[in-house]
Design a protein around this motif. Structure first.
Motif, PDB file in Angstrom:
ATOM      1  N   VAL A 161       1.444  -1.536   0.144  1.00  0.00           N
ATOM      2  CA  VAL A 161      -0.014  -0.192  -0.539  1.00  0.00           C
ATOM      3  C   VAL A 161       0.924   1.575   0.354  1.00  0.00           C
ATOM      4  O   VAL A 161       1.776   1.854   0.982  1.00  0.00           O
ATOM      5  CB  VAL A 161      -0.973   0.044   1.439  1.00  0.00           C
ATOM      6  N   PRO A 162       0.406   1.768  -0.725  1.00  0.00           N
ATOM      7  CA  PRO A 162       1.493   3.179  -1.081  1.00  0.00           C
ATOM      8  C   PRO A 162       1.608   3.681   0.144  1.00  0.00           C
ATOM      9  O   PRO A 162       0.527   4.285   0.954  1.00  0.00           O
ATOM     10  CB  PRO A 162       1.164   3.779  -1.716  1.00  0.00           C
ATOM     11  N   HIS A 163       2.728   4.626   0.566  1.00  0.00           N
ATOM     12  CA  HIS A 163       2.865   5.748   2.012  1.00  0.00           C
ATOM     13  C   HIS A 163       1.998   4.770   3.040  1.00  0.00           C
ATOM     14  O   HIS A 163       2.600   5.102   4.280  1.00  0.00           O
ATOM     15  CB  HIS A 163       2.174   6.728   1.242  1.00  0.00           C
ATOM     16  N   ARG A 164       1.953   3.384   3.062  1.00  0.00           N
ATOM     17  CA  ARG A 164       1.958   2.527   4.090  1.00  0.00           C
ATOM     18  C   ARG A 164       2.517   1.215   4.433  1.00  0.00           C
ATOM     19  O   ARG A 164       2.820   0.700   5.803  1.00  0.00           O
ATOM     20  CB  ARG A 164       0.395   2.678   4.294  1.00  0.00           C
ATOM     21  N   GLY A 165       2.812   0.650   3.122  1.00  0.00           N
ATOM     22  CA  GLY A 165       3.717  -0.663   3.658  1.00  0.00           C
ATOM     23  C   GLY A 165       3.285  -1.640   3.100  1.00  0.00           C
ATOM     24  O   GLY A 165       2.368  -1.753   2.664  1.00  0.00           O
ATOM     25  N   ALA A 166       3.734  -2.851   3.567  1.00  0.00           N
ATOM     26  CA  ALA A 166       3.345  -3.931   3.089  1.00  0.00           C
ATOM     27  C   ALA A 166       3.062  -4.930   4.092  1.00  0.00           C
ATOM     28  O   ALA A 166       3.787  -4.915   5.410  1.00  0.00           O
ATOM     29  CB  ALA A 166       4.524  -4.656   2.417  1.00  0.00           C
ATOM     30  N   PHE A 167       2.483  -5.429   3.479  1.00  0.00           N
ATOM     31  CA  PHE A 167       1.333  -6.039   4.702  1.00  0.00           C
ATOM     32  C   PHE A 167       0.626  -7.845   4.365  1.00  0.00           C
ATOM     33  O   PHE A 167       0.939  -8.191   2.711  1.00  0.00           O
ATOM     34  CB  PHE A 167      -0.521  -5.791   4.828  1.00  0.00           C
ATOM     35  N   VAL A 168       1.169  -8.453   4.956  1.00  0.00           N
ATOM     36  CA  VAL A 168       0.810 -10.240   3.941  1.00  0.00           C
ATOM     37  C   VAL A 168      -0.973 -10.282   3.666  1.00  0.00           C
ATOM     38  O   VAL A 168      -1.643  -9.530   4.524  1.00  0.00           O
ATOM     39  CB  VAL A 168       0.494 -10.572   5.625  1.00  0.00           C
ATOM     40  N   GLN A 169      -1.032 -10.694   2.938  1.00  0.00           N
ATOM     41  CA  GLN A 169      -2.339 -10.435   1.755  1.00  0.00           C
ATOM     42  C   GLN A 169      -3.647 -10.695   3.326  1.00  0.00           C
ATOM     43  O   GLN A 169      -3.096 -12.772   3.899  1.00  0.00           O
ATOM     44  CB  GLN A 169      -2.713 -11.541   0.475  1.00  0.00           C
ATOM     45  N   SER A 170      -4.624 -10.739   3.459  1.00  0.00           N
ATOM     46  CA  SER A 170      -5.945 -10.670   3.776  1.00  0.00           C
ATOM     47  C   SER A 170      -6.838 -11.058   2.899  1.00  0.00           C
ATOM     48  O   SER A 170      -7.061 -10.231   2.204  1.00  0.00           O
ATOM     49  CB  SER A 170      -6.238 -10.424   5.295  1.00  0.00           C
ATOM     50  N   MET A 171      -8.202 -11.453   3.665  1.00  0.00           N
ATOM     51  CA  MET A 171      -9.622 -11.984   2.639  1.00  0.00           C
ATOM     52  C   MET A 171     -10.736 -12.193   3.959  1.00  0.00           C
ATOM     53  O   MET A 171     -10.519 -12.568   4.481  1.00  0.00           O
ATOM     54  CB  MET A 171      -9.380 -13.252   1.586  1.00  0.00           C
ATOM     55  N   SER A 172     -11.674 -11.335   3.028  1.00  0.00           N
ATOM     56  CA  SER A 172     -12.819 -10.962   2.956  1.00  0.00           C
ATOM     57  C   SER A 172     -13.614 -12.595   3.331  1.00  0.00           C
ATOM     58  O   SER A 172     -13.371 -13.292   1.932  1.00  0.00           O
ATOM     59  CB  SER A 172     -13.497 -10.556   3.146  1.00  0.00           C
ATOM     60  N   PRO A 173     -14.742 -12.941   3.746  1.00  0.00           N
ATOM     61  CA  PRO A 173     -14.922 -14.823   3.486  1.00  0.00           C
ATOM     62  C   PRO A 173     -15.801 -14.813   1.765  1.00  0.00           C
ATOM     63  O   PRO A 173     -15.640 -15.663   1.746  1.00  0.00           O
ATOM     64  CB  PRO A 173     -16.201 -15.111   4.434  1.00  0.00           C
TER      65      PRO A 173
END
Length: 229
Positions: A64-76
């Motif tokens: 995410v620009p200006h926020r960083g990297a995150f492990v991908q998560s998903m909604s149901p």
């Protein structure tokens, strides 16, 4: 020499981060601090960024620009969409694979079913998770469609954390083992229709059970977080 060394470090960081995500060591939604990762792997920021970019392409990381990297998560809902795509594509891959399955492929599939049976009996769910993945991709590789295989692998990566948790449900582990035995029987007949339909049924059964499992986990978390709990 310097460029080759940098690529080697980036590949090592990529491999270790990928393993940490797929094993659940890094949880969905967790922020990946680049400076912390560089220190952890004894690397500079450049190979860390290269590794994160590759993981984003794999569908395992979200940057995410200006926020960083995150492990991908998903909604149901997103997970349901991913599994609906898996049903279609894996049925297609299985149909294409059926006539091309070699005797060596069948021997490997039998070995993997035996290994899954042993892992289920021992309740070694980590091994079961790995054997299950290799069983499916032994079939799909026989389709000889590398682009299709890549898309299927990306879809698997999207849901791996949730599937790993669901694999540890004993009832589902036993049910999946029987489904794999039926799939193997269709492979032995090299029957495209039977194999395609059984793969689709198997993925659908996983979808239904996985969504129920996630809903149960969410209810339990809500109860734990409730002030009256």
């Amino acid at each position: 020499m310097g460029q080759h060394h940098k690529r080697t470090i980036a590949e090592r960081v990529y491999d270790q981060l990928r393993r940490a995500i797929l094993t659940g060591e890094l949880a969905p939604g967790e922020r990946l601090d680049q400076a912390g990762l560089a220190q952890r792997f004894g690397a500079s920021l450049v190979p860390v960024r290269e590794a994160l970019a590759r993981l984003q392409a794999d569908g395992l990381v979200r940057i995410v620009p200006h926020r960083g990297a995150f492990v991908q998560s998903m909604s149901p809902d997103t997970l349901m969409e991913v599994y609906a795509m898996r049903e279609l594509l894996e049925e297609d891959a299985a149909r294409l694979a059926a006539p091309h399955l070699s005797d060596d492929d069948l021997a490997e599939l039998q070995r993997l079913v035996d290994a899954m049976a042993d892992a289920t009996l021992r309740e070694d769910y980590g091994a079961l998770f790995e054997f299950n993945r290799e069983f499916h991709f032994t079939i799909y590789r026989a389709a000889r469609r590398p682009n299709l295989l890549q898309i299927i692998e990306q879809l698997w990566n999207h849901g791996d954390h949730y599937r790993r948790s669901y694999t540890q449900v004993p009832e589902r582990a036993r049910q999946a083992l029987e489904e794999h035995r039926v799939i193997l029987a269709a492979c032995r007949r090299r029957d495209p229709d039977a194999l395609g339909l059984m793969i689709r049924h198997h993925v659908h059964q996983t979808t239904v059970g996985l969504l129920e499992h996630i809903a149960t986990m969410m209810r339990e978390e809500e109860r734990r977080d409730s002030p009256t709990a």
